[in-house]
Design a protein around this motif. Structure first.
Motif, PDB file in Angstrom:
ATOM      1  N   LYS A 256       0.821  -1.210   0.000  1.00 23.14           N
ATOM      2  CA  LYS A 256       0.000   0.000   0.000  1.00 23.14           C
ATOM      3  C   LYS A 256       0.854   1.259   0.000  1.00 23.14           C
ATOM      4  CE  LYS A 256      -4.416  -1.363   1.991  1.00 23.14           C
ATOM      5  NZ  LYS A 256      -5.488  -0.926   2.909  1.00 23.14           N
ATOM      6  N   LEU A 257       2.014   1.181   0.625  1.00 19.97           N
ATOM      7  CA  LEU A 257       2.888   2.346   0.711  1.00 19.97           C
ATOM      8  C   LEU A 257       3.771   2.508  -0.523  1.00 19.97           C
ATOM      9  CD1 LEU A 257       3.919   1.939   4.455  1.00 19.97           C
ATOM     10  CD2 LEU A 257       2.384   3.675   3.509  1.00 19.97           C
ATOM     11  N   GLY A 258       3.598   1.633  -1.515  1.00 18.49           N
ATOM     12  CA  GLY A 258       4.327   1.768  -2.771  1.00 18.49           C
ATOM     13  C   GLY A 258       5.727   1.195  -2.749  1.00 18.49           C
ATOM     14  N   ALA A 259       6.013   0.299  -1.799  1.00 21.81           N
ATOM     15  CA  ALA A 259       7.365  -0.244  -1.686  1.00 21.81           C
ATOM     16  C   ALA A 259       7.749  -1.115  -2.871  1.00 21.81           C
ATOM     17  CB  ALA A 259       7.490  -1.057  -0.402  1.00 21.81           C
ATOM     18  N   PHE A 260       6.764  -1.692  -3.553  1.00 18.07           N
ATOM     19  CA  PHE A 260       7.059  -2.644  -4.627  1.00 18.07           C
ATOM     20  C   PHE A 260       6.815  -2.062  -6.014  1.00 18.07           C
ATOM     21  CE2 PHE A 260       5.720  -5.294  -0.940  1.00 18.07           C
ATOM     22  CZ  PHE A 260       6.949  -5.889  -0.697  1.00 18.07           C
ATOM     23  N   LYS A 261       6.798  -0.740  -6.118  1.00 12.97           N
ATOM     24  CA  LYS A 261       6.607  -0.114  -7.428  1.00 12.97           C
ATOM     25  C   LYS A 261       7.766  -0.361  -8.374  1.00 12.97           C
ATOM     26  CE  LYS A 261       3.538   3.754  -6.177  1.00 12.97           C
ATOM     27  NZ  LYS A 261       3.423   5.227  -6.108  1.00 12.97           N
ATOM     28  N   ASP A 262       8.923  -0.795  -7.827  1.00 12.27           N
ATOM     29  CA  ASP A 262      10.086  -1.015  -8.681  1.00 12.27           C
ATOM     30  C   ASP A 262      10.034  -2.361  -9.394  1.00 12.27           C
ATOM     31  OD1 ASP A 262      10.337  -2.467  -6.354  1.00 12.27           O
ATOM     32  OD2 ASP A 262      12.510  -2.201  -6.194  1.00 12.27           O
ATOM     33  N   GLY A 263       9.008  -3.166  -9.133  1.00 16.12           N
ATOM     34  CA  GLY A 263       8.889  -4.470  -9.775  1.00 16.12           C
ATOM     35  C   GLY A 263       8.006  -4.417 -11.003  1.00 16.12           C
ATOM     36  N   ALA A 264       8.228  -5.365 -11.920  1.00 12.76           N
ATOM     37  CA  ALA A 264       7.428  -5.443 -13.143  1.00 12.76           C
ATOM     38  C   ALA A 264       6.001  -5.835 -12.803  1.00 12.76           C
ATOM     39  CB  ALA A 264       8.044  -6.448 -14.107  1.00 12.76           C
ATOM     40  N   GLN A 265       5.047  -5.190 -13.427  1.00 10.24           N
ATOM     41  CA  GLN A 265       3.645  -5.472 -13.186  1.00 10.24           C
ATOM     42  C   GLN A 265       3.220  -6.709 -13.984  1.00 10.24           C
ATOM     43  OE1 GLN A 265       2.085  -3.512 -10.769  1.00 10.24           O
ATOM     44  NE2 GLN A 265       4.211  -2.819 -10.633  1.00 10.24           N
ATOM     45  N   GLY A 266       1.961  -7.118 -13.805  1.00 12.50           N
ATOM     46  CA  GLY A 266       1.470  -8.269 -14.532  1.00 12.50           C
ATOM     47  C   GLY A 266       1.765  -9.590 -13.847  1.00 12.50           C
ATOM     48  N   GLY A 267       2.011  -9.563 -12.559  1.00  9.27           N
ATOM     49  CA  GLY A 267       2.237 -10.786 -11.805  1.00  9.27           C
ATOM     50  C   GLY A 267       3.671 -11.005 -11.394  1.00  9.27           C
ATOM     51  N   ASP A 268       4.634 -10.383 -12.067  1.00 10.76           N
ATOM     52  CA  ASP A 268       6.047 -10.620 -11.744  1.00 10.76           C
ATOM     53  C   ASP A 268       6.395 -10.165 -10.335  1.00 10.76           C
ATOM     54  OD1 ASP A 268       6.449 -11.733 -14.182  1.00 10.76           O
ATOM     55  OD2 ASP A 268       7.490 -10.025 -15.075  1.00 10.76           O
ATOM     56  N   ILE A 269       5.947  -8.981  -9.953  1.00 12.29           N
ATOM     57  CA  ILE A 269       6.305  -8.473  -8.636  1.00 12.29           C
ATOM     58  C   ILE A 269       5.622  -9.291  -7.542  1.00 12.29           C
ATOM     59  CG2 ILE A 269       4.479  -6.714  -8.729  1.00 12.29           C
ATOM     60  CD1 ILE A 269       7.887  -6.606  -6.870  1.00 12.29           C
ATOM     61  N   GLU A 270       4.385  -9.729  -7.791  1.00 14.86           N
ATOM     62  CA  GLU A 270       3.703 -10.559  -6.794  1.00 14.86           C
ATOM     63  C   GLU A 270       4.443 -11.890  -6.601  1.00 14.86           C
ATOM     64  OE1 GLU A 270       0.366  -7.962  -8.518  1.00 14.86           O
ATOM     65  OE2 GLU A 270       2.185  -8.943  -9.229  1.00 14.86           O
ATOM     66  N   ARG A 271       4.901 -12.485  -7.693  1.00 15.27           N
ATOM     67  CA  ARG A 271       5.667 -13.731  -7.563  1.00 15.27           C
ATOM     68  C   ARG A 271       6.946 -13.509  -6.774  1.00 15.27           C
ATOM     69  NH1 ARG A 271       3.417 -14.674 -12.655  1.00 15.27           N
ATOM     70  NH2 ARG A 271       5.052 -13.559 -13.776  1.00 15.27           N
ATOM     71  N   SER A 272       7.596 -12.387  -7.021  1.00 15.25           N
ATOM     72  CA  SER A 272       8.822 -12.088  -6.278  1.00 15.25           C
ATOM     73  C   SER A 272       8.536 -11.916  -4.791  1.00 15.25           C
ATOM     74  CB  SER A 272       9.477 -10.816  -6.833  1.00 15.25           C
ATOM     75  OG  SER A 272      10.108 -11.068  -8.068  1.00 15.25           O
ATOM     76  N   ILE A 273       7.392 -11.325  -4.457  1.00 12.72           N
ATOM     77  CA  ILE A 273       7.033 -11.139  -3.051  1.00 12.72           C
ATOM     78  C   ILE A 273       6.884 -12.495  -2.365  1.00 12.72           C
ATOM     79  CG2 ILE A 273       5.200 -10.352  -1.500  1.00 12.72           C
ATOM     80  CD1 ILE A 273       4.715  -8.037  -3.485  1.00 12.72           C
ATOM     81  N   VAL A 274       6.195 -13.420  -3.026  1.00  4.34           N
ATOM     82  CA  VAL A 274       5.961 -14.731  -2.417  1.00  4.34           C
ATOM     83  C   VAL A 274       7.234 -15.563  -2.378  1.00  4.34           C
ATOM     84  CG1 VAL A 274       4.678 -16.895  -2.568  1.00  4.34           C
ATOM     85  CG2 VAL A 274       3.539 -14.736  -3.119  1.00  4.34           C
ATOM     86  N   LEU A 275       7.903 -15.680  -3.530  1.00  6.17           N
ATOM     87  CA  LEU A 275       9.054 -16.582  -3.627  1.00  6.17           C
ATOM     88  C   LEU A 275      10.325 -15.965  -3.065  1.00  6.17           C
ATOM     89  CD1 LEU A 275       8.387 -17.982  -7.226  1.00  6.17           C
ATOM     90  CD2 LEU A 275       7.616 -18.901  -5.031  1.00  6.17           C
ATOM     91  N   GLY A 276      10.433 -14.633  -3.132  1.00  4.36           N
ATOM     92  CA  GLY A 276      11.648 -13.967  -2.696  1.00  4.36           C
ATOM     93  C   GLY A 276      11.593 -13.399  -1.293  1.00  4.36           C
ATOM     94  N   VAL A 277      10.380 -13.318  -0.711  1.00  2.94           N
ATOM     95  CA  VAL A 277      10.239 -12.771   0.655  1.00  2.94           C
ATOM     96  C   VAL A 277       9.484 -13.743   1.555  1.00  2.94           C
ATOM     97  CG1 VAL A 277       9.463 -10.844   2.074  1.00  2.94           C
ATOM     98  CG2 VAL A 277      10.224 -10.425  -0.266  1.00  2.94           C
ATOM     99  N   PHE A 278       8.320 -14.200   1.119  1.00  3.63           N
ATOM    100  CA  PHE A 278       7.499 -15.011   2.014  1.00  3.63           C
ATOM    101  C   PHE A 278       8.133 -16.373   2.285  1.00  3.63           C
ATOM    102  CE2 PHE A 278       3.914 -17.368   3.649  1.00  3.63           C
ATOM    103  CZ  PHE A 278       3.280 -16.434   4.442  1.00  3.63           C
ATOM    104  N   GLU A 279       8.668 -17.034   1.268  1.00  5.76           N
ATOM    105  CA  GLU A 279       9.324 -18.317   1.496  1.00  5.76           C
ATOM    106  C   GLU A 279      10.564 -18.169   2.370  1.00  5.76           C
ATOM    107  OE1 GLU A 279      10.371 -22.395   1.347  1.00  5.76           O
ATOM    108  OE2 GLU A 279       8.471 -21.318   1.101  1.00  5.76           O
ATOM    109  N   PRO A 280      11.427 -17.149   2.154  1.00  2.00           N
ATOM    110  CA  PRO A 280      12.538 -16.937   3.099  1.00  2.00           C
ATOM    111  C   PRO A 280      12.061 -16.661   4.526  1.00  2.00           C
ATOM    112  CG  PRO A 280      13.006 -15.824   1.041  1.00  2.00           C
ATOM    113  CD  PRO A 280      11.594 -16.323   0.941  1.00  2.00           C
TER     114      PRO A 280
END
Length: 473
Positions: free
Chosen positions: A211-235
């Motif tokens: 909500k605060l715009g922290a992930f605006k640097d990621g590609a839209q269309g699902g790429d940034i969401e995948r990075s959030i799950v696989l690159g942050v949530f799994e770690p």
């Protein structure tokens, strides 16, 4: 605008929408000051859960969960001669390029894990959690603001807030809300336990950052969401698993062997999504089927398959951790997962059921959500478009405080408060089976407080009965 149940309401697998029409969690406009609030507890009694289910926080949790879930679904690819092989999204993929925001959060989790070295477990005899977990948690509390400032963009932490008049208390900022959810994500130092409520707190932490715009640097269309799950949530889950093993943390509110998992739920949602039937960017989430060459759900009972797949899939990674900490036949210590492994309609069916079960067993359960704090980013305010939550076994059996229970008893009945609950559906209720749970309305799902497998996996006879204790015949 989504209603209270729409964020968790699966849509027809035959549907097709523009990618822009899929609900997404809002991103605040940084040009407009936002009034932040110190997150506070609002769920104090069982009936407060009904109020939570029509809140803006519930709506936002649902939207963000479905948004992340869909991003992990395999995608159809096309070639010059037609349809090509599907693209899948494993845990460790050289093709995934995580943006800086995700990399920094990954480093944040790494530093949190290193704090374990500064608080080694107490060697003394113990029956429950290791008291040194409190030392570790104190270190996290002392360092959390420094860690946030090091690993979260200054633009996010400095999100504009209204000016505070002279003489009033200091202004509450974004870091105050982020700090609350991050600290709530690593278990309870008082109870020495960890459970799905803490997992939900970390999920909310990620939602606040979104909500605060922290992930605006990621590609839209699902790429940034995948990075959030696989690159942050799994770690994050890896940190949690090390904490559990190091400090022998107790399950928080566990159903014992009769629950889905002692500690986590979300890896089963995201992991099943990784194996569903492929879609295009405009297709709705599939409700059945699996990607080509996906492992069979029954492979969770094969230790060699689990060891091979735990490095590429979140579902199997979670199963692998169960195998690390529990011994004996899988059907015995994890009967619900064992039963689910016999579902014949593919990983899409499992994913659909996991989402509805999460809504019922996590978000609709007082013992889980009672500690969830509400601020401005995940707000207790009523969602104006929310539908009234449907009455269910969950809602009829929510606990009351002693004062509320006494008042209910004195209001016009000489029977004990728990007898009223029994008449409302807590005892003697009809059988409800897992096959019905998968297809039921989200707010009408049933409790898994007492369940037992009763037949071959994946059959109607093997599904969940809640009318008797697990040990009865």
């Amino acid at each position: 605008m989504a209603t209270a149940t729409e964020p968790f309401q699966p849509t027809s697998s035959s549907g097709s929408l523009s990618s822009a029409q899929f609900p997404q969690l809002e991103i605040l406009d940084s040009s407009i000051p936002h009034a932040f609030l110190l997150p506070n507890k609002f769920i104090n009694d069982g009936p407060d859960v009904s109020r939570f289910l029509v809140s803006q926080a519930y709506r936002d949790i649902g939207i963000f969960l479905m948004q992340l879930n869909r991003s992990l679904c395999p995608r159809k690819t096309s070639s010059g001669s037609g349809t090509g092989p599907s693209k899948v999204f494993p845990l460790n993929s050289a093709d995934r390029q995580d943006p800086e925001s995700v990399q920094r959060l990954h480093s944040l989790l790494g530093e949190i894990m290193t704090l374990i070295d500064a608080a080694p477990p107490d060697p003394g005899p113990r029956r429950f959690g290791n008291v040194s977990f409190r030392k570790w948690y104190n270190l996290l509390e002392q360092n959390v603001e420094t860690l946030l400032k090091q690993h979260v963009s200054a633009d996010v932490l400095g999100f504009p807030a209204p000016d505070v008049p002279d003489g009033e208390n200091s202004r509450v900022g974004a870091i105050d809300e982020l700090r609350s959810y991050l600290l709530g994500a690593f278990g309870s130092p008082q109870r020495l336990d960890y459970g799905t409520g803490h997992e939900l707190s970390f999920f909310a932490f990620l939602g606040c950052l979104w909500k605060l715009g922290a992930f605006k640097d990621g590609a839209q269309g699902g790429d940034i969401e995948r990075s959030i799950v696989l690159g942050v949530f799994e770690p994050y889950l890896k940190v949690i698993r090390k904490l559990i093993l190091t400090y022998t943390l107790e399950p928080a509110g566990s159903h014992g062997v009769w629950g889905l998992d002692d500690h986590s739920f979300m890896p089963y949602i995201f992991g099943s999504a990784q194996f569903t039937r492929p879609i295009t960017e405009n297709d709705t989430m599939p409700l059945e089927g699996s990607v080509e060459r996906a492992p069979r759900p029954g492979d969770i009972t094969k230790s060699d398959a689990v060891e091979r797949l735990r490095e590429i899939n979140m579902y199997f990674s979670a199963i692998g951790f169960i195998n690390d900490v529990k011994k004996g036949p899988f059907w015995e210590h994890s009967p619900i997962l064992y039963d689910i492994s016999g579902i014949k309609d593919g990983w899409g069916k499992i994913n659909k059921g996991m989402i509805k079960m999460f809504n019922a067993e996590v978000l609709s359960k007082f013992p889980v959500v009672q500690h969830f704090p509400f601020g401005s980013l995940f707000s207790w305010d009523v969602d104006p478009n929310a539908a009234a939550p449907q009455q269910s076994v969950h809602m009829a059996n929510q606990p009351l405080t002693t004062t509320a229970a006494s008042a209910a008893s004195l209001a016009g009945s000489t029977t004990a408060p728990w007898a009223q609950t029994a008449r409302a559906g807590g005892l003697g209720r009809p059988n409800v089976r897992l096959a019905e749970t998968v297809d039921a309305q989200p707010a009408g799902l049933v409790s898994l407080d007492a369940v037992r497998p009763s037949g071959p996996r994946g059959t109607s006879g093997a599904q969940i009965s809640i009318t008797k204790a697990p040990w009865t015949k």
